[in-house]
Design a protein around this motif. Structure first.
Motif, PDB file in Angstrom:
ATOM      1  N   VAL A 363       0.833  -1.213   0.000  1.00  0.00           N
ATOM      2  CA  VAL A 363       0.000   0.000   0.000  1.00  0.00           C
ATOM      3  C   VAL A 363       0.860   1.251   0.000  1.00  0.00           C
ATOM      4  O   VAL A 363       0.635   2.189  -0.774  1.00  0.00           O
ATOM      5  N   LEU A 364       1.861   1.281   0.877  1.00  0.00           N
ATOM      6  CA  LEU A 364       2.713   2.474   0.979  1.00  0.00           C
ATOM      7  C   LEU A 364       3.434   2.742  -0.336  1.00  0.00           C
ATOM      8  O   LEU A 364       3.521   3.895  -0.774  1.00  0.00           O
ATOM      9  N   ALA A 365       3.905   1.678  -0.978  1.00  0.00           N
ATOM     10  CA  ALA A 365       4.595   1.859  -2.259  1.00  0.00           C
ATOM     11  C   ALA A 365       3.656   2.420  -3.315  1.00  0.00           C
ATOM     12  O   ALA A 365       4.027   3.291  -4.117  1.00  0.00           O
ATOM     13  N   VAL A 367       0.953   4.279  -2.794  1.00  0.00           N
ATOM     14  CA  VAL A 367       0.673   5.678  -2.465  1.00  0.00           C
ATOM     15  C   VAL A 367       1.864   6.561  -2.836  1.00  0.00           C
ATOM     16  O   VAL A 367       1.701   7.643  -3.437  1.00  0.00           O
ATOM     17  N   ALA A 368       3.087   6.107  -2.501  1.00  0.00           N
ATOM     18  CA  ALA A 368       4.286   6.890  -2.820  1.00  0.00           C
ATOM     19  C   ALA A 368       4.443   7.079  -4.320  1.00  0.00           C
ATOM     20  O   ALA A 368       4.826   8.160  -4.794  1.00  0.00           O
ATOM     21  N   THR A 369       4.123   6.041  -5.079  1.00  0.00           N
ATOM     22  CA  THR A 369       4.213   6.137  -6.543  1.00  0.00           C
ATOM     23  C   THR A 369       3.237   7.183  -7.082  1.00  0.00           C
ATOM     24  O   THR A 369       3.562   7.956  -7.995  1.00  0.00           O
ATOM     25  N   THR A 370       2.036   7.229  -6.511  1.00  0.00           N
ATOM     26  CA  THR A 370       1.032   8.213  -6.949  1.00  0.00           C
ATOM     27  C   THR A 370       1.520   9.640  -6.701  1.00  0.00           C
ATOM     28  O   THR A 370       1.358  10.513  -7.568  1.00  0.00           O
ATOM     29  N   PHE A 371       2.098   9.877  -5.548  1.00  0.00           N
ATOM     30  CA  PHE A 371       2.660  11.204  -5.273  1.00  0.00           C
ATOM     31  C   PHE A 371       3.748  11.541  -6.291  1.00  0.00           C
ATOM     32  O   PHE A 371       3.792  12.661  -6.826  1.00  0.00           O
ATOM     33  N   ALA A 372       4.634  10.600  -6.531  1.00  0.00           N
ATOM     34  CA  ALA A 372       5.748  10.844  -7.452  1.00  0.00           C
ATOM     35  C   ALA A 372       5.252  11.138  -8.868  1.00  0.00           C
ATOM     36  O   ALA A 372       5.788  12.014  -9.562  1.00  0.00           O
ATOM     37  N   GLU A 373       4.231  10.409  -9.312  1.00  0.00           N
ATOM     38  CA  GLU A 373       3.693  10.603 -10.668  1.00  0.00           C
ATOM     39  C   GLU A 373       3.132  12.010 -10.869  1.00  0.00           C
ATOM     40  O   GLU A 373       3.066  12.496 -12.005  1.00  0.00           O
ATOM     41  N   VAL A 417      -6.990   2.604  -1.129  1.00  0.00           N
ATOM     42  CA  VAL A 417      -7.301   3.813  -0.353  1.00  0.00           C
ATOM     43  C   VAL A 417      -8.808   3.869  -0.121  1.00  0.00           C
ATOM     44  O   VAL A 417      -9.593   4.016  -1.054  1.00  0.00           O
ATOM     45  N   ARG A 418      -9.186   3.742   1.128  1.00  0.00           N
ATOM     46  CA  ARG A 418     -10.620   3.710   1.458  1.00  0.00           C
ATOM     47  C   ARG A 418     -11.211   5.103   1.658  1.00  0.00           C
ATOM     48  O   ARG A 418     -12.429   5.263   1.643  1.00  0.00           O
TER      49      ARG A 418
END
Length: 429
Positions: A363-365, A367-373, A417-418
């Protein structure tokens, strides 16, 4: 010293107006000495003439404000009616009949300040409005006059006492929003309908006025980005405390780094406990001004209430009366820069985002990827899991608001993400 009194029409006699009348009566001798001529309350326009108003001669009461202004002997009008109409028409009528105006009407000035300034200039009269922003705190005149030779780059402040009281109680006692609002209402800080305060409309009107003065450009209420504070929760305060912060409803006005535009916004934000605004308690206001030569200045004091607001009104009355005797006018509108107001998407700041997510690997990975994108860099992450669910708190580095909005939209589409529990900006660092 001139012996013929300057005649004053008081438009409105509520909490503020009655205090103005009281101070004019009890401090009449002092006002005479400070102005250089007596000032006389020549008429009081009200909606309900039958109401008993202590200390005011009933013969002065009238329901016809227009006739009062047109009778030919009024020198100065004090407008404390509030709202858009009939205040706008009455102020314009005053100018047309050679009368200078002192107003406490933030809503009207934020919406139609440019037109009112133009009318004042056309007729060679003053328009003063210290009481429209931050009550008794001397702020408008120092920015308009004392800092006239400087360049103001940023203004950040607490300009609504009701919301500061509520957030202060939530911070200091752990109360929820509704509980703190109920206490504010019981103590008389909040109106029966607190919408204008808690949804940020009051602060946004004040922000528009301050931005116009600070940046010498026209900023209307519609130009100010606004978020209320009704969604701020005890969980947000708990997160803020873990970061060494508290939460305030802030008005933030900024000049762009290239000097080619400005932004104006009102929203709740986390600020470090080390920042001077963090220590502003109860229903007090404070405004932090950053100028190029003067540096950082802070203005602090009671931002509302009959007596504090009347103090600001009377200060303007003295200034306008002195101008009248000198056959001069004070500073009018300064809007020579004509800078555009940039949208909220251009604002760059840090963010605190709280997510409800599935408590499972990857999950954390994701979410982190979404921020980076979306070009938003993560500063810190805190995760707490229990019974298959988890809370994920992300604090970002500085990023554009538009990039953060795109990130949040993408996060909401992730299966893991709920929900996005809260989004809050981090300011004052």
């Amino acid at each position: 010293m001139r012996t013929r009194p300057l005649k004053v029409a008081l438009l409105g006699c509520g909490v503020v107006g009655s205090e103005v009348a009281r101070i004019m009566t009890t401090h009449a001798d002092d006002l005479t000495q400070r102005i250089g001529a007596p000032v006389e309350l020549a008429g009081v326009a009200v909606r309900r003439p039958s109401k008993i108003r202590e200390g005011i001669d009933p013969a002065l009461i009238t329901t016809d404000a227009t006739a009062l202004l047109k009778r030919g002997d009024i020198d100065i009008a004090i407008e404390v009616i509030g709202g858009i109409e009939p205040a706008r028409t009455l102020i314009t009528t005053a100018f047309e009949h050679g009368i200078s105006v002192v107003s406490a009407n933030k809503a009207l000035l934020a919406q139609d300040g440019a037109a009112l300034h133009a009318a004042a200039e056309q007729h060679g009269r003053d328009l003063y409005y210290e009481a429209a922003v931050a009550g008794a705190i001397p702020l408008v005149r120092p920015m308009r006059e004392s800092l006239a030779g400087d360049k103001i780059n940023r203004v950040m402040g607490i300009v609504n006492g009701t919301t500061n009281f509520i957030l202060d109680k939530m911070d200091s006692t752990g109360a929820g929003y509704q509980e703190a609002l109920d206490e504010a209402t019981a103590l008389g800080y909040a109106e029966a309908d607190p919408t204008a305060d808690v949804e940020g409309y009051d602060a946004a009107a004040k922000a528009a006025i301050l931005a116009g003065i600070a940046f010498h450009t026209r900023v209307r209420l519609d130009d100010v980005y606004r978020e209320g504070m009704t969604e701020v929760s005890a969980a947000d305060f708990a997160s803020a405390k873990r970061m060494g912060c508290t939460i305030k409803l802030l008005a933030i006005l900024e000049r762009a780094a290239d000097g080619e535009s400005v932004t104006a916004r009102v929203h709740p934000a986390m600020i470090p406990l080390s920042h001077p605004l963090a220590s502003v308690r109860e229903a007090y206001n404070a405004v932090f001004v950053e100028a190029e030569a003067a540096g950082r200045l802070m203005f602090y004091g009671p931002g509302a209430g009959g007596a504090p607001t009347a103090s600001a009104v009377l200060g303007d009355l003295v200034a306008v009366a002195r101008n009248k005797l000198a056959e001069a006018t004070g500073p009018g509108e300064s809007a020579y820069t004509q800078l555009p107001v940039s949208p909220m998407g251009d604002v760059v700041t840090r963010y605190h985002i709280s997510l409800d997510v599935a408590d499972k690997p990857g999950v954390l990975a994701q979410v982190a990827t979404t921020f980076a994108e979306h070009g938003v860099s993560i500063d810190t992450v805190r995760q707490q899991g229990k019974d298959g669910e988890a809370s994920l708190v992300v604090v970002t580095h500085r990023a554009a608001d538009a990039a953060l909005s795109g990130t949040v939209e993408a996060l909401r589409k992730l299966d893991t993400v709920r929900g996005v529990a809260s989004i809050m900006r981090v300011e004052g660092e």
